[in-house]
Design an enzyme around this catalytic site. Structure first.
Site, short mmCIF file in Angstrom:
data_model
loop_
_atom_site.label_atom_id
_atom_site.label_comp_id
_atom_site.label_asym_id
_atom_site.label_seq_id
_atom_site.Cartn_x
_atom_site.Cartn_y
_atom_site.Cartn_z
N ARG A 80 0.85 -1.19 0.00
CA ARG A 80 0.00 0.00 0.00
C ARG A 80 0.88 1.24 0.00
NH1 ARG A 80 -1.76 0.68 4.40
NH2 ARG A 80 -1.21 -1.20 5.53
N TYR A 208 -1.58 -3.32 -6.90
CA TYR A 208 -1.39 -4.05 -5.65
C TYR A 208 -2.67 -4.05 -4.79
CZ TYR A 208 -0.35 -5.29 -0.97
OH TYR A 208 -0.42 -5.90 0.25
N LYS A 217 -9.70 -2.14 1.69
CA LYS A 217 -9.34 -1.01 2.56
C LYS A 217 -10.09 0.27 2.16
CE LYS A 217 -6.27 -3.52 4.62
NZ LYS A 217 -6.51 -3.99 5.99
N HIS A 237 -10.63 -2.06 11.59
CA HIS A 237 -9.57 -2.94 11.09
C HIS A 237 -9.37 -4.07 12.11
CE1 HIS A 237 -5.11 -3.17 9.58
NE2 HIS A 237 -5.88 -4.01 8.93
N SER A 259 -1.37 -3.85 10.34
CA SER A 259 -1.10 -4.80 9.25
C SER A 259 0.09 -5.70 9.58
CB SER A 259 -0.78 -4.02 7.98
OG SER A 259 -1.78 -3.08 7.75
N CYS A 261 0.54 -8.02 11.76
CA CYS A 261 0.84 -8.27 13.18
C CYS A 261 0.10 -9.51 13.68
CB CYS A 261 0.47 -7.07 14.04
SG CYS A 261 1.61 -5.70 13.88
N ASP A 286 -9.70 -9.53 9.04
CA ASP A 286 -9.11 -8.21 8.77
C ASP A 286 -10.04 -7.03 9.05
OD1 ASP A 286 -6.85 -6.70 7.85
OD2 ASP A 286 -7.89 -6.35 5.96
N ARG A 375 1.55 -12.50 -0.65
CA ARG A 375 0.19 -12.73 -0.15
C ARG A 375 -0.48 -13.96 -0.76
NH1 ARG A 375 -2.16 -8.58 3.41
NH2 ARG A 375 -0.50 -7.03 3.55
#
Ligand code: OXD
Ligand code: MN
Length: 600
Positions: A80, A208, A217, A237, A259, A261, A286, A375
């Protein structure tokens, strides 16, 4: 005589506002063709086959990884781009100091020039989608227009997309408009613009995930957080997980972590052997949309239908559920490949990378084989512990909310907020070491309130005010906690084993919610004593446990001073209640006489 079933109505005729918008975008971007996504399995296969033919997707070993493919993004388009992400509201203050801001007319003019003729020779895909179960009153719809088939395939996995979503849109008044074009992938001509007042998104120059899958997002967090404030709910989030205790009772927990974590790992946790009888079910990994219910509780849905998870570190030990889940019908992005065409990433105990994420022969001198932000995209239905209530239209009731970050020091393993208002301050105080999910330096501590720093679509001061208002409406609010799985000793070693063992901490929280567990006041909030945690079979020494549950008064006084300075940046708009909570904590810390977690 049997009558032939009527042909379905062409998608382009289902909703006039959508069709008009597609026409306007077509005139601007001038694609070679327009493709309306129906959302069927066959369609996904056909789009995938197109990309295999064009060389953009590589089919993986069909025996070990049936239905799986690898996509390599442009090497300069792998995360991002927060510095190029804007909130375009009429008033700059509405976007707040936490966002980049551009005046909406200027932003539209800039984007119009970028989009002009940008799809020449390409296919324009129209993807109607629904965030949340199709029959849920809590779900919200959108339409993404993109010139990337890779984006279209991801959206088909990540959302309820196609005809059923468009049918819902046709019945409703509003939908979020998301326009995306990959452009030339030039970082100098890359912008992700949000217009919350118009419920629209314009994204140019990146293919991306977080920049291009606009349902995720851009819609489900930035635009939805704005919508949620207007409508009285929260778009967060957060993962959502169901924890079933040995008595068979299930409680749901939502958790906000920045993100990369470990949200996906916690959402799919496998209980340790020493906690027999516990079961864990994933609702989401998420994003959570949380609505006050008529019963005074907070109810949550996961707006997504799939996972866009981080690969490095994912293995049988760290997340067996995810490891098993991604062995079929999965789209891999930016992993390495073994010589026999299997995906490979750092953290896998077996296999050797042969080709790196850029498709070059692997050379360790050039860095990791898989990109650190590589990913997987996979349908949630492939998750072996997918909750049977994940698609309930009313959502699931939330008993506890966790906030957390990745911090070597300061934050103890766990503490509970005094009440909801204090919990809002605790959420606002989240700080974390940065990860590879976003462009920029990795490992620097930055403030990330409620893990929403990159995703809140408006001024944080107004957002915290809204959180306080939602709490005030709840007769039976969830309890709020802060956790830190990443605390280290002076040698840099992690003090807590994490992963499945985190269930011990979650079990203490659920006992707190049931009024059964003990806690002591540590000034910053309420902490368990070592003996309040289930430590049977846990390989953590008593000293380490004490260190994990200690509050270093000096470090915390510094933390409070830093938080005060940070909050001051929001000026007059900051709710007075936040100051009051901070001063309560400051006073309580002043009064702490000894490390409270060790005392009775
Ligand atoms: C994500 C992120 O992709 O937070 O989920 O960056
Ligand atoms: Mn995320």
């Amino acid at each position: 005589m049997a009558t032939a079933s009527p042909l379905p109505m062409p998608l382009a005729r289902l909703s006039r506002p959508v069709a008009d918008w597609v026409d306007a975008v077509r005139a601007l971007t001038q694609p070679a063709e327009v493709y309306w996504c129906e959302g069927t399995e066959a369609e996904r296969e056909e789009l995938t086959a197109r990309l295999v033919r064009s060389g953009e997707l590589t089919r993986l070993d069909p025996v070990q990884f049936p239905g799986c493919h690898l996509y390599r993004s442009h090497p300069a388009d792998v995360a991002r781009v927060e510095q190029l992400t804007y909130i375009c509201t009429r008033s700059k203050d509405d976007a707040g100091p936490n966002n980049n801001w551009m005046e909406p007319q200027a932003a539209h003019a800039k984007m119009r020039e970028l989009f002009r003729a940008s799809m020449r020779g390409r296919t324009l895909y129209v993807i109607p989608y629904c965030m949340g179960p199709l029959d849920s009153p809590l779900a919200r719809c959108g339409v993404e227009i993109t010139d990337s088939a890779y984006v279209a395939i991801n959206m088909l996995i990540m959302t309820r997309a196609g005809r059923p979503a468009l049918e819902r849109i046709a019945l409703e008044d509003t939908f979020v408009r998301g326009l995306h074009s990959t452009g030339e992938l030039d970082p100098q001509r890359r912008f992700i613009m949000h217009f919350p007042e118009e419920l629209s998104i314009e994204s140019f120059g990146s293919g991306y995930g977080g920049n291009a899958l606009l349902g995720k997002k851009c819609h489900a967090l930035r635009i939805a957080s704005w919508q949620a404030r207007e409508e009285g709910w929260l778009a967060e989030h957060m993962l959502i997980v169901g924890l079933q205790n040995p008595k068979g009772e299930t409680h749901y927990v939502a958790a906000a972590f920045p993100s990369a974590c470990g949200k996906t790992n916690l959402a799919m946790l496998i209980p340790p052997e020493s906690m027999p009888g516990w079961k864990v079910f994933t609702v989401g990994d998420d994003i959570a949309w949380l609505h006050p219910g008529a019963d005074g509780r907070l109810w949550a849905i996961n707006p997504e239908a799939g996972y866009f998870g981080v690969l490095p570190g994912t293995n049988r030990e760290s997340n067996r559920n995810a490891y098993d889940m991604i062995r079929r019908d999965t789209l891999f992005t930016n992993t390495a490949l073994t010589a026999d065409n299997r995906p490979w990433w750092e953290g896998l105990p077996a296999g050797t990378p042969h080709t790196d994420w850029q498709g070059r022969p692997f050379d360790p001198a050039r860095g990791p084989a898989a990109h650190p932000n590589s990913r997987f995209t996979v349908s949630a239905r492939r998750n072996p512990c997918y909750s049977p209530h994940a698609e309930d239209p009313q959502g699931v009731p939330i008993s506890a909310i966790l906030f957390g970050g990745r911090r070597r020091e300061v934050a103890p393993l766990v503490y509970e907020a005094r009440d909801w208002s204090h919990g809002v301050l605790v959420g606002a105080s989240v700080a974390s070491e940065t990860t590879a999910a976003a462009d920029g330096q990795v490992g620097v501590v930055r403030r990330d309130p409620m893990a929403m720093q990159p995703f809140c679509g408006y001024n944080f001061a107004d957002y915290w005010r809204h959180w306080l208002a939602v709490g005030a409406k709840l007769a039976r609010p969830p309890r709020l906690f802060h956790v830190n799985w990443f605390r280290r000793d002076p040698q840099g070693r992690f003090l807590w084993p994490g992963f499945g063992e985190n269930l011990r901490v979650l079990a203490w929280m659920l006992d707190r919610c049931a009024g059964k567990a003990h806690a002591i006041d540590g000034g910053i909030g309420l902490l368990p004593r070592p003996k309040d945690l289930n430590t049977a079979g846990l390989r953590v020494s008593p000293e380490e446990l004490r260190a994990l549950l200690s509050v270093d008064r000096e470090l915390w006084q510094k933390e409070v001073a830093e938080l005060r300075a940070y909050l001051r940046g929001f000026g007059e708009r900051l709710p007075a209640q936040m100051w009051a909570e901070l001063e309560k904590t400051a006073a309580a810390l002043g009064g702490v006489q000894e490390s409270p977690a060790t005392g009775e």
